[in-house]
Design a protein around this motif. Structure first.
Motif, short mmCIF file in Angstrom:
data_model
loop_
_atom_site.label_atom_id
_atom_site.label_comp_id
_atom_site.label_asym_id
_atom_site.label_seq_id
_atom_site.Cartn_x
_atom_site.Cartn_y
_atom_site.Cartn_z
N PHE A 99 2.26 1.77 -3.47
CA PHE A 99 1.34 2.33 -4.44
C PHE A 99 0.72 3.65 -3.97
O PHE A 99 -0.03 4.27 -4.70
N GLY A 100 1.03 4.01 -2.75
CA GLY A 100 0.70 5.34 -2.24
C GLY A 100 -0.76 5.71 -2.16
O GLY A 100 -1.32 6.30 -3.06
N THR A 101 -1.39 5.31 -1.05
CA THR A 101 -2.75 5.83 -0.80
C THR A 101 -2.71 6.76 0.38
O THR A 101 -1.93 6.59 1.27
N LYS A 116 0.83 -1.19 0.00
CA LYS A 116 0.00 0.00 0.00
C LYS A 116 0.87 1.26 0.00
O LYS A 116 0.56 2.25 -0.64
#
Lengths: 89, 269
Positions: B267-269, B264
């Motif tokens: 993918f950078g949230t 996570k």
């Protein structure tokens, strides 16, 4: 910014809220018939028979709800009548 | 004064026996003399989860039929000398259960135990009805899933209508919600009902949330109730359950994902 993970999980995002809505509906319906007196389903069928003499409706169009407010019980009848053209001649 | 607590759910496979075993063990660890009864006649499993399956000689039905005394049938837990298991019969049928017969056993247990935990079978047949009939309190074990919530609701209706307390117009059974197999990450992605959703739907107080964890399978493999696995999340959650049941005010744990996973972050949230 939309991440790849968001994209991958997006199409399933709403199922929990769908589950909640479905449960709210079914539980309130089950409570209405459970808690009420035994004659409620029969009452519903007889009402259907009477109304069918005049217009066409389904059993689902008759909503019976029994609410308790202290010692007072309120029987709520909600009958959805069809559009005019469906009337029995 | 002794308390009879039923662990019930309607639906099968949600964690009743796991919860019964850990709840009873936790109460015993806290110093309360506790008996846990398996009501699942024909499908005995509590003995396996408690790790005493090889010491079963007499069972619940033997006691009801007068073929063995309660003392003979109760199995003392190896790790806690104030914890006893009353196994279900594996061969008899559930017709042996009568209100008088079960009531006599419960009354006798009430004389010497602080807590009597009734592990209910799934369904709403005789075994399940007998398990809840004498209850003072109830743990409603629910998974965050539609069929489990609906079945729990049904069981709540039965607790309020078909129990001894309901029939005799006594103070109603105190009901506690126990959500098991909870996955914080799936709640966060909107795939799983939230605790608030379940509470709102069932309308009872939340006692504990047990996170989905491999520790539960390890525990049942080994025959050691997961509450004794003090490092696992589910073991700690069951310890919290016991503490709250005994009146401690503890915040709920394991409701959120601890930290973002490596993927996570990537993918950078």
């Amino acid at each position: 910014m939309m991440s790849i993970l968001d994209y991958l999980t997006r199409r399933r995002k709403k199922t929990a809220s769908v589950a909640k809505e479905r449960l709210q509906l079914i539980l309130s319906r089950e409570h209405a018939t459970d808690s009420g007196p035994d004659y409620l389903p029969a009452l519903q069928k007889e009402l259907l028979a009477v109304i069918s003499k005049y217009t066409h409706i389904d059993l689902d169009d008759i909503k019976i709800n029994l609410e308790k407010d202290g010692d007072c019980e309120i029987l709520e009848l909600n009958i959805a009548l069809p559009e005019k053209q469906n009337e029995v001649a | 004064m002794s308390k009879v607590v039923v662990v019930t759910s309607g639906k099968g496979g949600v964690g009743k026996t796991t919860t019964s075993a850990s709840f009873a063990t936790g109460l015993a660890i806290r110093g309360h003399k506790t008996a846990v009864i398996d009501f699942d006649v024909g499908l005995r499993n509590l003995d396996l989860i408690m790790g005493c399956e090889r010491r079963v000689v007499y069972d619940f039905v033997n006691v009801i039929n007068g073929e063995a005394s309660l003392k003979q049938a109760l199995i003392r837990d190896k790790a806690h000398n104030n914890l006893f298991i009353l196994p279900a019969s594996q061969t008899r049928d559930k017709d042996a259960f009568t209100i008088e017969g079960v009531g006599k056993v419960i009354d006798e247990l009430r004389e010497s135990f602080d807590y009597i935990i009734c592990d209910s079978p799934a369904g709403i047949e005789k075994g399940a009805m007998m398990a809840l009939y004498f209850a003072d309190e109830a743990l409603i074990v629910t998974n965050p899933e539609v069929s489990s919530v609906r079945d729990s609701d049904r069981i709540l209706g039965l607790l309020g209508a078909k129990s001894k307390r309901a029939e005799e117009d006594l103070e109603p059974i105190k009901e506690h919600l126990v959500v098991t197999r909870y996955s914080a990450s799936r709640v966060e992605t909107g795939e799983m009902l939230t605790i608030e959703d379940i509470q709102e739907l069932l309308g009872i107080d939340l006692l504990a949330v047990i996170p989905e964890s491999g520790a539960v399978l390890h525990a049942s493999n080994a025959g050691v109730p997961v509450v004794r696995d003090e490092v696992s999340n589910s073991g700690q959650a069951y310890q919290d359950l016991v503490s709250r049941f005994l009146g401690e005010d503890l915040p709920m744990r394991f409701l959120d994902t601890k930290k973002k996973s490596f993927l996570k972050r990537l993918f950078g949230t």
